[in-house]
Design a protein around this motif. Structure first.
Motif, short mmCIF file in Angstrom:
data_model
loop_
_atom_site.label_atom_id
_atom_site.label_comp_id
_atom_site.label_asym_id
_atom_site.label_seq_id
_atom_site.Cartn_x
_atom_site.Cartn_y
_atom_site.Cartn_z
N LEU A 1 0.84 20.78 0.37
CA LEU A 1 0.63 19.61 1.32
C LEU A 1 2.08 19.70 2.40
O LEU A 1 3.37 20.82 2.27
CB LEU A 1 0.89 18.45 0.46
N LEU B 1 -8.60 8.88 -4.59
CA LEU B 1 -9.39 10.66 -3.73
C LEU B 1 -9.00 10.15 -2.20
O LEU B 1 -8.36 11.56 -1.76
CB LEU B 1 -10.48 10.22 -4.15
N GLN B 2 -9.31 9.16 -1.26
CA GLN B 2 -9.11 9.03 -0.49
C GLN B 2 -7.62 9.38 0.14
O GLN B 2 -7.62 8.83 1.70
CB GLN B 2 -9.72 8.18 -0.11
N GLY B 3 -6.72 9.01 -0.30
CA GLY B 3 -5.32 9.07 -0.24
C GLY B 3 -4.85 7.43 -0.30
O GLY B 3 -5.82 6.20 0.27
N ARG B 4 -3.95 7.58 0.80
CA ARG B 4 -2.78 6.10 0.86
C ARG B 4 -2.96 5.80 2.27
O ARG B 4 -1.90 5.19 2.90
CB ARG B 4 -1.96 5.76 0.23
N GLY B 5 -3.60 6.87 3.21
CA GLY B 5 -3.23 6.29 4.82
C GLY B 5 -2.64 8.19 4.78
O GLY B 5 -2.38 7.81 6.49
N GLU B 6 -2.06 8.76 4.21
CA GLU B 6 -1.00 9.66 5.17
C GLU B 6 -2.21 10.62 6.39
O GLU B 6 -1.38 11.45 7.33
CB GLU B 6 -0.43 10.55 3.90
N ARG B 7 -3.41 10.93 5.65
CA ARG B 7 -4.07 11.39 6.19
C ARG B 7 -4.08 11.94 7.84
O ARG B 7 -4.37 12.29 9.10
CB ARG B 7 -5.27 12.07 5.76
N HIS B 8 -4.16 10.02 8.52
CA HIS B 8 -4.19 9.24 9.82
C HIS B 8 -3.36 8.98 9.78
O HIS B 8 -3.60 8.07 11.47
CB HIS B 8 -6.03 8.00 9.63
N SER C 1 -3.51 1.74 5.24
CA SER C 1 -4.56 1.62 6.31
C SER C 1 -5.22 2.86 6.18
O SER C 1 -3.98 4.46 5.95
CB SER C 1 -4.74 1.45 7.64
N PHE D 1 5.33 14.89 3.04
CA PHE D 1 4.00 14.30 1.25
C PHE D 1 5.59 13.45 1.11
O PHE D 1 5.32 14.51 -0.04
CB PHE D 1 3.33 15.04 1.11
N MET E 1 1.43 19.02 -6.95
CA MET E 1 0.62 18.36 -7.42
C MET E 1 0.99 16.95 -8.36
O MET E 1 0.58 15.83 -8.23
CB MET E 1 -0.58 19.10 -7.84
N PRO F 1 -0.44 14.57 -5.18
CA PRO F 1 -1.86 13.22 -5.36
C PRO F 1 -2.34 14.07 -6.56
O PRO F 1 -4.25 13.32 -6.89
CB PRO F 1 -2.66 14.71 -4.33
N LEU F 2 -2.78 14.60 -7.70
CA LEU F 2 -3.59 15.38 -8.80
C LEU F 2 -3.46 14.30 -9.61
O LEU F 2 -3.93 14.55 -10.76
CB LEU F 2 -3.57 16.65 -8.76
N TYR G 1 -7.54 12.96 0.24
CA TYR G 1 -6.80 12.02 0.91
C TYR G 1 -6.15 13.47 2.21
O TYR G 1 -4.95 13.14 3.24
CB TYR G 1 -5.23 12.72 -0.44
#
Lengths: 167, 196
Positions: free
Chosen positions: A135, A150-157, B195, A139, A119, A143-144, B111
């Motif tokens: 994670l 908070l929404q990340g830099r696009g890794e989640r999608h 994105s 990755f 983290m 993240p912490l 995230y």
């Protein structure tokens, strides 16, 4: 959990001369410089009987007012014999975010240090298997930290899309 | 010219018959990751019995199921697993996205939580709720049964329509064959992707 014995604080202060302690509502914390943290924790475990490590965590003081250091590592120690609790803190700064691992003292530090690495990115020297625990392995960010959104830099999608004709 | 039919003869479309059989024996694949999974288990229990509607067994093997119920939030570490399970199911197959987290990410806009599985899996029915009550899940299954009866064909032609082929809300698309094994795909884990 009760406050630690005053002799414990004395022993800590004589051992590591730069240790400072403070107290708030029956919670005692000691601040130790990063290069003396392993000796201080070993002293507490072997001489003062703190045989149970509750938690290792970290705080990022990046946007905190009046902060002098960036990361504050927190070790929460308990004594199962005398029912005492002591919190030991140390501060680390970039670029050398390396701290000796306390896994040789308490086996439970294994996964806790892996979580702090995952983290916050603080490396633990001497850890048997320092890799990400929560994670995915691929990755790249930590993240912490306060500079990670908070929404990340696009890794989640970042995954392939399955439609009805592809599967 | 009317044909006189004896009493024991029924005339209907083969599509309707196949759809009737399929809708009344939807065996769920419970993909329960979080709290909605508890409500899914409650729906399978005796008070709100999902077996009344044909979902007789919750098979945990995707090869033996036709309905995947994604109950709970799906994190990015779990998404390749979800895709692999979806691919292992045999056609005809349907997907219910149960709860707010599976449908849109719910309260967890972070995230690591995928903001809606319909970005990566074709979904047929969305159930709102946090968690949806068992009665709502049953209503969702009834609505899915109506959808199957309305649109179902014997050979699965309804899955090959244009509307079903397009990805719904995906923002990132990879060229070439979909590679599920994202750990070995160098495009995915580059840090230049902006994105979200």
């Amino acid at each position: 959990m009760t406050k630690p014995d005053p002799a414990t604080i004395e022993a800590l202060k004589t051992n590591t001369a730069a240790a400072t302690t403070s107290e708030f509502r029956d919670q005692v914390r000691a601040v130790v410089p990063a290069d003396k943290i392993f000796d201080a924790l070993r002293l507490l475990k072997e001489n003062r009987g703190f045989d149970f490590l509750s938690d290792i965590t970290c705080v990022d003081y990046l946007h905190y007012r009046d902060a002098t250091d960036r990361f504050g590592l927190v070790y929460v120690l308990n004594s199962t014999v005398t029912n005492e609790r002591l919190i030991v803190r140390t501060f680390v700064n970039e670029p050398d975010l390396v701290v000796p691992s306390v896994t040789p003292l308490w086996e439970g530090a294994d996964w806790m240090e892996r979580e702090v690495w995952d983290m916050f990115g603080i490396r633990f020297d001497g850890h048997p298997d320092l890799r990400r625990i929560l994670l995915p392995e691929e990755f790249v960010a930590f993240p912490l930290r306060k500079d990670y959104p908070l929404q990340g830099r696009g890794e989640r999608h970042n995954f392939p899309v399955l439609t009805r004709d592809s599967a | 010219m009317a044909v006189e039919l004896p009493e024991n003869v029924v005339v209907g479309k083969l599509d309707a018959l196949a759809s009737w059989c399929r809708k009344n024996s939807l065996w769920p694949m419970p993909f329960a990751t979080a709290c909605c999974g508890i409500e899914l288990m409650a729906t399978g229990a005796s008070k709100h019995d999902i077996a009344r509607f044909g979902a007789e067994v919750f098979r945990f093997s995707p090869r033996q199921c036709d309905l995947m119920i994604v109950a709970g939030r799906v994190v990015m570490k779990m998404l390749p697993v979800l895709q692999r399970i979806w691919q292992q199911m045999n056609e005809p197959k349907w997907c219910i996205s149960m709860g707010a987290c599976a449908s849109t990410g719910g309260v967890f806009d972070t995230y690591s939580v995928v903001q809606g599985i319909d970005r990566f899996i074709p979904v047929d029915m969305y159930l709102p709720g946090c968690p949806p009550r068992p009665e709502q899940l049953i209503q969702g299954i009834i609505d899915l049964q109506d959808k199957i009866q309305r649109e179902g064909t014997l050979g699965g032609a309804e899955f090959r329509t244009k509307a079903r082929q397009e990805p719904k809300r995906a923002l990132v698309e990879l060229t070439g064959l979909p590679q599920i094994d994202s750990a070995r795909n160098p495009v995915i884990w580059s840090s230049e992707v902006k994105s979200h």
